[in-house]
Enzyme design. Structure first.
Site, short mmCIF file in Angstrom:
data_model
loop_
_atom_site.label_atom_id
_atom_site.label_comp_id
_atom_site.label_asym_id
_atom_site.label_seq_id
_atom_site.Cartn_x
_atom_site.Cartn_y
_atom_site.Cartn_z
N GLU A 1 -3.42 1.86 2.20
CA GLU A 1 -3.92 2.68 1.09
C GLU A 1 -5.39 2.43 0.81
O GLU A 1 -6.13 3.34 0.43
CB GLU A 1 -3.08 2.42 -0.17
CG GLU A 1 -1.66 2.98 -0.14
CD GLU A 1 -0.67 2.11 0.61
OE1 GLU A 1 -1.06 1.02 1.08
OE2 GLU A 1 0.51 2.52 0.74
N ARG B 1 -2.59 -0.28 -4.86
CA ARG B 1 -3.19 -1.07 -3.79
C ARG B 1 -4.68 -0.80 -3.65
O ARG B 1 -5.44 -1.63 -3.19
CB ARG B 1 -2.54 -0.66 -2.45
CG ARG B 1 -1.46 -1.53 -1.95
CD ARG B 1 -1.95 -2.92 -1.62
NE ARG B 1 -0.87 -3.86 -1.73
CZ ARG B 1 0.03 -4.07 -0.77
NH1 ARG B 1 -0.07 -3.45 0.36
NH2 ARG B 1 1.00 -4.93 -0.97
N LYS C 1 15.82 1.13 15.03
CA LYS C 1 16.06 1.53 13.64
C LYS C 1 17.30 2.41 13.60
O LYS C 1 17.45 3.31 14.41
CB LYS C 1 14.82 2.28 13.13
CG LYS C 1 14.65 2.25 11.63
CD LYS C 1 13.24 2.61 11.22
CE LYS C 1 13.17 2.75 9.72
NZ LYS C 1 11.82 2.87 9.20
#
Ligand SMILES: Cc1ncc(C[n+]2csc(CCOP(=O)(O)OP(=O)(O)O)c2C)c(N)n1
Length: 641
Positions: A365, A393, A281
């Site tokens: 979630e 969600r 990343k």
């Protein structure tokens, strides 16, 4: 001439050799860094997938092959090589292209994304549709190791394994979600990647097992089972192969040649396959490589080469962070749950102070909410910190596991109300209509840092489910009213001077209403022409008698909803006013159900008439309720009719 200048579609990549592709990758990185520094956006994730994107477009035939980017925050190189090179300069700006894939933007954006863990389901559906319609083409889901922690991704893997269609799942494993990835699944991927020897050993055993002859269908079946048993004995398990996928990897995600070779093989398979790619990343930009979490998303105009921008006033997130640390001290039963957003929700300080009481569950979630319900049943005081958009969600979990049984779970909903440049997928404007319908649920909207702390304290001692919602904004200057003790269902006057008009506001809109009111006072000596301000504090429930008492003295009431106007709390209150105070004219200003894409928060509010100037103008123009209706909902441009 730069190679990039000659790339107008993925077709143009097909003629480039490896050296040219490598040079192109460097050019794309420079462009991403330059534009994200100016416009803001997701930096580290995009820098990590430049080679992967080029390899995908070199091998696959988009748009015939559909490529679905999970979350979609890493689609910048994809946008650049799929005909949007020139438009890229305006990414995330009003009127510019989106920072996420949009089908309306390009045929190469196969699916709209923004929320995590949807790519495998979507790509599988797309592939099944191609098959049923007799259309050619493959489907590719590119999913990060973070997004793989979401339940949907696992549900989709299970279904894909059952269907057996030749879906290509590219697992972009950089060991990071926004912060370092968490969970047993992440640990499992690490085992796969760190034991490279396992891979060569595996292919060695594979080749031996393949040589075992197959004679006749019955014996063949036995031998197949035998082969699996032999492999199973040696490898214990590979999650993906056990689910019915071929597995290739781990591959160096910055080695274009290796990736192109493996992706070609994957494209040729007639079964589902997981291609496990390891990337870094922030690749190619030192600061982002060192601290990818800090450079996951950067605000506009941040100098990417240097220091972070100095902080202005305390944000609501920081106020929540401070309040959690403070309250956590006095009550060891307080625990915090985050779904891969420790940093974004301001829980880093709580984690540092009480490490055993912070649970990062990954991008999950639904689990976060039901886990919290379990903690509450077990006698703890859980606070689930989510962004308003992501609580969507877990709507059923909030209903079924928290609200219905009335369990004392606090939902701390950050980014509630208008949210800036991420666009329509990230708006925090729908939580009020959804959550206020649930039984036992209280919704609080603090207007300042002090009030946020009071609300959190109240929520933690209320004994029932509470959602605390606050915007992505700086906290306003404190006011005595914000510090008044909380009484269930009751609001407070923040300005009260005997004006004709009462502005009823919530959360982040209260201080804007106060600004409007103060401006009106400054411009006219006639008190009646100004507007008083009442902060609801409780979006739900509202103590109706107390509210009617507060509202009765006014001729007009202007309600400000920090969310969609229709179905919001103000609609119910306006109805109440029309029933109980028929001579009072009521009107509502709120956000449209589809606000303009990727404008900043101030601009979104201003467009909807919710800036201090817009509010003052509404009071001045005497248009409130003048249209002949008792309750009038002002519609912003772009709202549905
Ligand atoms: C349902 C949902 N929850 C939270 C987020 C916020 N979010 C955006 S990107 C991200 C991390 C994604 O990690 P990963 O999939 O590994 O991609 P990477 O950025 O590492 O490339 C998170 C948590 C989201 N987009 N959707």
């Amino acid at each position: 001439m730069a190679i990039l200048d000659s790339i107008d579609s993925p077709e143009d990549l097909k003629r480039l050799d490896s050296a040219e592709l490598r040079a192109l990758a460097a050019e794309i990185r420079r462009k991403i860094i330059a534009i994200v520094s100016r416009n803001g956006g997701h930096l580290a994730s995009n820098l990590g997938v430049v080679e992967l994107t080029l390899a995908i477009h070199k091998v696959f035939e988009s748009p015939m092959d559909s490529i679905v980017w999970d979350v979609g925050h890493q689609c910048y190189a994809h946008k650049i090589v799929t005909g949007r090179r020139a438009l890229f300069d305006g990414i995330r700006l009003p009127g510019g292209i989106s920072g996420f894939p949009k089908r309306s933007e390009s045929v190469h954006d196969a699916f709209d994304t923004g929320h995590a863990s949807t790519s495998i389901s979507a790509a599988l559906g797309i592939l099944q549709a191609k098959r049923l319609r007799g259309e050619p083409g493959k489907a590719v889901a590119v999913i990060g190791d973070g997004a793989l922690t979401g339940g949907m991704a696992l549900e989709a893997l299970s279904h894909a394994g059952q269907l057996g269609l030749p879906l290509v799942v590219i697992l972009n494993d950089n060991k990071m979600s926004i912060s370092p990835n968490v969970g047993a699944l992440s640990r499992y991927l690490s085992v796969l990647t760190t034991t490279r020897r396992y891979q060569s050993f595996r292919s060695f055993v594979d080749s031996i097992v393949r040589r075992i002859p197959v004679i006749g269908p019955r014996l063949g079946g036995m031998i197949y089972r035998g082969k699996r048993a032999v492999k199973g004995l040696i490898f214990k398990e590979n999650l993906f192969s056990d689910l019915g996928f071929e597995y290739a990897g781990p591959i160096d995600g910055h080695d274009l040649t290796a990736m192109i070779r493996v992706l070609r093989d994957a494209r040729g398979l007639d079964r589902p396959v997981v291609v496990h790619v390891v990337t870094r990343k922030g690749k190619g930009f030192g600061l982002a490589e060192e601290d990818p979490a800090a450079y996951h998303g950067v605000p506009p105009q941040r100098a990417c080469g240097g220091e972070l921008e100095p902080r202005a006033a305390v944000s609501f997130t920081e106020a929540f962070s401070d309040a959690m640390v403070c309250l956590g001290e006095s009550d060891p039963r307080i625990v915090a749950i985050t779904a891969a957003m420790t940093k974004g929700t301001g829980l880093e300080a709580f984690k540092a102070r009480y490490p055993s009481r912070l649970f990062d569950v990954g991008i999950a979630e639904q689990h976060a909410v039901t886990f919290a319900a379990g903690l509450a049943s077990g006698g703890l005081k859980p606070v689930v910190a989510l962004y308003s958009t992501f609580v969507q969600r877990s709507v059923d979990q909030v209903f079924h596991d928290v609200a219905l049984p009335g369990l004392p779970v606090v939902l701390a909903l950050d980014r509630a109300g208008a949210v800036g440049e991420d666009g329509e997928t990230h708006q925090g404007i729908y939580d009020i209509p959804v959550l206020r319908a649930f039984p036992n649920m209280a919704i609080l909207a603090p207007a300042s840092a002090v009030e946020l702390a009071l609300c959190l304290e109240w929520a933690l001692s209320s004994g029932g489910p509470v959602a605390l919602r606050y915007p992505k904004a700086s906290c306003p200057r404190e006011d005595e009213a914000y510090a008044a003790p909380l009484v269930r269902g009751r609001g407070v006057f923040v300005r009260r001077s005997g004006a004709d008009t009462l502005i009823v506001a919530m959360g982040g809109l209260v201080s804007l209403a106060v600004e409007a009111s103060d401006a009106l006072v400054r411009e006219s000596a006639d008190r009646a022409r100004g507007a008083d301000v009442y902060s609801l504090r409780f979006v739900s429930p509202v103590d109706e008698e107390a509210f009617i008492e507060a509202a009765a003295a006014y001729r007009r009431i202007l309600f400000l909803e920090e969310g969609v106007a229709e179905g919001g709390a103000c609609e119910t209150l306006a109805l109440l006013v029309s029933r109980r105070l028929p001579r009072v004219l009521a009107s509502i200003v709120g956000l449209p159900s589809l606000p303009p894409a990727q404008a900043g928060r101030d601009r979104l509010l201003a467009d909807a008439g919710l800036s201090p100037e817009g509010i003052a103008q509404r009071v001045r123009s005497d248009a409130i309720g003048a249209e002949g209706a008792r309750i009038f909902v002002f519609r912003a441009a772009g709202d549905r009719p």
